[in-house]
Design an enzyme around this catalytic site. Structure first.
Site, PDB file in Angstrom:
ATOM      1  CG  HIS A  93      -2.095   0.857   1.182  1.00  6.22           C
ATOM      2  ND1 HIS A  93      -2.041   2.178   0.797  1.00  6.22           N
ATOM      3  CD2 HIS A  93      -3.399   0.612   1.476  1.00  6.22           C
ATOM      4  CE1 HIS A  93      -3.245   2.707   0.876  1.00  6.22           C
ATOM      5  NE2 HIS A  93      -4.091   1.762   1.281  1.00  6.22           N
ATOM      6  CD  GLU A 143      -2.840   1.162  -2.414  1.00  2.20           C
ATOM      7  OE1 GLU A 143      -3.237   0.074  -1.940  1.00  2.20           O
ATOM      8  OE2 GLU A 143      -3.498   2.223  -2.347  1.00  2.20           O
TER       9      GLU A 143
END
EC number: 5.1.3.15
Length: 329
Positions: free
Chosen positions: A183, A287
């Protein structure tokens, strides 16, 4: 299924872990949490918290921070740290029945003193190996035994790489499936002056529209409002161009078919207690992920997923990357 780790095994790092690299140092922070500081060539550095196995800082040779970390980030378990590179496992987002983004990002990892061999560039001197195994509390909510090994490394030119190896260690013959993401929060000078190249014409799931599937237009992605999209079968290289700083982030991914692009914009930013009201202007998440099709491992099988991040000067002519051919070369 393998026996659960002893109580507390995943709750705290080893008392005196040994770091394999002389360019890595274990530091206790004011919050009481421990982090590993990697020091590479030409003053490049990175910081990785044992809590979450999470990179929170990546600086170039000028000392410029390349990752976004919220000024309101909370360094107190069980809260996840807002910024850097949280690891989402065994679930990305709400794509499943577990807590948002799974539990790996709010567990204590240990330094892995004896990792299985991993092909590496001998020029890489600054690295650390971490490991996460499930504790009893994890087995109650996700009843599978696994080993998650993570190597974080700084390359000789200051690039940052994260290599994940996840192995099914169930002893009862059961496979397991999971979704995953790095992330990654990039620090940008002004989100309105940022564009992303490499995802043009890709299909994506729009999380703002009940995960409905759409096809991206032919132009590079720019930002004028909230974005939360999962790009499917994304290319192995994605470029994030920061016009104001004349800098391009290059994201290279292996073993991760998808790519999530996220910026909460103003309304959601104000609703998050660990995020400044205006901080959305200085961050963008791109991500590398495996979301649409979960990864399935049989007992004894291992999956590997890797990202490499670099930041290079960029010049622009007619809206195209200069002949460096960042996306193709």
């Amino acid at each position: 299924m393998a026996a659960p780790a002893p109580a507390g095994a995943a709750a705290s790092p080893s008392p005196k872990p040994q770091l394999p690299s002389p360019f890595a140092e274990l530091v206790k922070t004011p919050s009481g949490l421990e982090k590993v500081v990697l020091r590479g060539a030409r003053n490049c550095c990175a910081e990785i918290y044992l809590y979450g196995g999470q990179v929170t800082s990546w600086k170039n040779d000028n000392g410029e921070e390349l990752l976004f970390l919220s000024s309101k980030a909370i360094f107190k378990p069980p809260k996840a740290i807002r910024g850097g590179i949280p690891i989402c496992l065994p679930q990305f987002g709400t794509h499943g029945n577990l807590e948002q983004h799974g539990f790996a990002r709010n567990r204590f990892w240990s330094i892995d003193n004896d990792p299985p061999p991993l092909p590496v560039n001998p020029a890489i001197k600054a690295f650390v190996d971490l490991i996460l195994r499930p504790a009893e509390e994890d087995l109650k909510i996700w009843p599978h035994s696994f080993e998650f090994r993570l190597r974080v490394a700084l390359g000789p030119s200051g690039d940052l790489s994260l290599t994940s190896r996840i192995r099914n260690t169930n002893t009862d013959g059961r496979p397991f499936s999971y979704t995953f993401a790095y992330h990654t929060y990039f620090f940008v000078s002004d989100i309105s002056e940022v564009r992303v190249e490499g995802l043009e014409t890709m299909d994506y799931l729009d999380n703002l529209k009940a995960k409905e599937r759409f096809t991206e237009q032919g132009d590079a992605i720019v930002f004028e409002s909230e974005v939360d999209k999962v790009y499917l079968a994304a290319p192995s290289k994605i470029a994030i161009i920061d016009h104001e700083k004349k800098k391009t982030f290059v994201v290279t991914k292996e073993g991760l078919p998808d790519a999530v692009v996220w910026n909460p914009w103003d309304k959601k930013a104000k609703a998050m207690q660990d995020f400044g009201d205006a901080e959305y202007k200085n961050m963008l998440c791109v991500e590398p992920a495996a979301v649409e099709k979960p990864i399935t491992l049989k007992p004894g099988e291992e999956w590997r997923g890797r990202i490499a991040l670099s930041a290079v000067p960029s010049s622009y002519c007619s809206g195209q990357l200069d002949p460096l051919k960042v996306l193709h070369g």
